[in-house]
Scaffold this active site. Structure first.
Site, PDB file in Angstrom:
ATOM      1  N   TYR A 225       0.851  -1.195   0.000  1.00  0.00           N
ATOM      2  CA  TYR A 225       0.000   0.000   0.000  1.00  0.00           C
ATOM      3  C   TYR A 225       0.888   1.248   0.000  1.00  0.00           C
ATOM      4  CZ  TYR A 225      -3.926  -3.037   1.235  1.00  0.00           C
ATOM      5  OH  TYR A 225      -4.888  -4.018   1.235  1.00  0.00           O
TER       6      TYR A 225
ATOM      7  N   ASN B  70     -12.582  -0.020  -5.777  1.00  0.00           N
ATOM      8  CA  ASN B  70     -12.289  -0.540  -7.118  1.00  0.00           C
ATOM      9  C   ASN B  70     -13.543  -1.221  -7.684  1.00  0.00           C
ATOM     10  OD1 ASN B  70     -11.326  -1.791  -9.422  1.00  0.00           O
ATOM     11  ND2 ASN B  70      -9.843  -3.085  -8.355  1.00  0.00           N
TER      12      ASN B  70
ATOM     13  N   CYS C 178      -6.517  -5.261  -7.541  1.00  0.00           N
ATOM     14  CA  CYS C 178      -6.345  -4.808  -6.157  1.00  0.00           C
ATOM     15  C   CYS C 178      -5.897  -5.950  -5.243  1.00  0.00           C
ATOM     16  CB  CYS C 178      -7.618  -4.145  -5.640  1.00  0.00           C
ATOM     17  SG  CYS C 178      -9.107  -5.113  -5.799  1.00  0.00           S
ATOM     18  N   HIS C 179      -6.074  -7.192  -5.681  1.00  0.00           N
ATOM     19  CA  HIS C 179      -5.597  -8.328  -4.877  1.00  0.00           C
ATOM     20  C   HIS C 179      -4.070  -8.368  -4.811  1.00  0.00           C
ATOM     21  CE1 HIS C 179      -5.823  -9.880  -9.021  1.00  0.00           C
ATOM     22  NE2 HIS C 179      -4.785 -10.636  -8.686  1.00  0.00           N
TER      23      HIS C 179
ATOM     24  N   GLU D 114      -1.661 -16.735  -9.393  1.00  0.00           N
ATOM     25  CA  GLU D 114      -0.747 -15.987 -10.254  1.00  0.00           C
ATOM     26  C   GLU D 114       0.706 -16.410 -10.100  1.00  0.00           C
ATOM     27  OE1 GLU D 114      -1.318 -11.775 -10.082  1.00  0.00           O
ATOM     28  OE2 GLU D 114      -3.430 -11.935 -10.639  1.00  0.00           O
TER      29      GLU D 114
END
Length: 188
Positions: free
Chosen positions: A122, A145, A153-154, A182
Site C-alpha cells: 500500500y 475498485n 487490487c488483490h 498468479e
C-alpha cells in the site's frame, strides 16, 4: 448529475461461474461498469493437471463488444492466467475510473505498473501514485475498485508482506487464492 449519467447507459449483466464462485459483470456499450465476486462457494483447488475454467452462466441475448472482451479476459485469467498480459482489456465506464481524483490515479497506476504475478505494498503504491503519505487513501481506493481482477487490487499487500484485507475482509481467502493462482506453478 451522477444519476443522469448512469441513466443514459443501458446496462447489461453477464453471470459467470468461476473458480471463485459466481461473478457478475455489468456494463454498457461504452464499457464495463462493475465486476462483482459473489462469494457463493469456496474457491476451487488449484491443480497443475487440469486448467481452471470460467464459463458463462447467464447472459443477455446481445452484449456489447466491451462486455464480451471482459468475459474473454476473465476466461483467459482463470484457464491460462499467464496469457492475460497480451490480451486487450475492455474499456471501463465507471465514475471512479474517470478524471484526476486520487482513487482514479491509484487504480490507473496499479493497472499500468503492477504486472501479473507481482505484488506491491500500500505504501509503495501511494508513492507510485505521487502521494507517499496517502497509504490509508490507497486502501480506500482498493475498497472502491469497481472492477476487481481487471484492476488487480488483490496484488496490493501490507509492507510486512501479509496479504491484507480483500473485499472489506470478507474475501481474504479469495485474495490468497488469487495470489497463489498468479504464482508460477513451480512455486506451489
Amino acid at each position: 448529475m451522477k444519476k443522469q449519467r448512469e441513466s443514459q447507459c443501458t446496462q447489461k449483466t453477464i453471470s459467470l461461474l468461476s473458480p471463485l464462485g459466481k461473478i457478475q459483470v455489468s456494463g454498457c456499450e461504452n464499457g464495463v461498469h462493475t465486476i462483482q465476486i459473489l462469494m457463493d462457494v469456496a474457491p476451487a483447488e488449484r491443480s497443475s493437471n487440469a486448467p481452471l475454467s470460467c464459463v458463462v452462466n447467464d447472459s443477455p441475448a446481445e452484449t456489447s463488444p466491451e462486455l464480451q472482451r471482459c468475459v474473454e479476459w476473465l476466461q483467459a485469467y482463470f484457464s491460462e492466467p499467464q496469457t492475460t498480459g497480451s490480451l486487450p482489456l475492455p474499456a471501463f465506464h465507471h465514475p471512479a475510473l474517470q478524471g484526476d481524483a486520487f482513487t482514479s490515479r491509484v487504480l490507473q497506476v496499479l493497472l499500468r505498473d503492477v504486472k501479473f504475478g507481482e505484488t506491491v505494498s500500500y505504501k509503495r503504491l501511494a508513492e507510485m501514485a505521487g502521494n507517499p503519505r496517502a497509504v490509508r487513501a490507497v486502501g480506500g481506493a482498493m475498497r472502491r475498485n469497481p472492477v476487481p481482477l481487471l484492476i488487480p487490487c488483490h496484488r496490493v499487500i501490507s509492507s510486512s508482506g501479509q496479504s491484507g484485507p480483500y473485499m472489506s475482509g470478507k474475501g481474504d481467502h479469495l485474495k490468497q487464492w488469487l495470489l497463489t493462482h498468479e504464482r508460477p506453478t513451480g512455486e506451489d
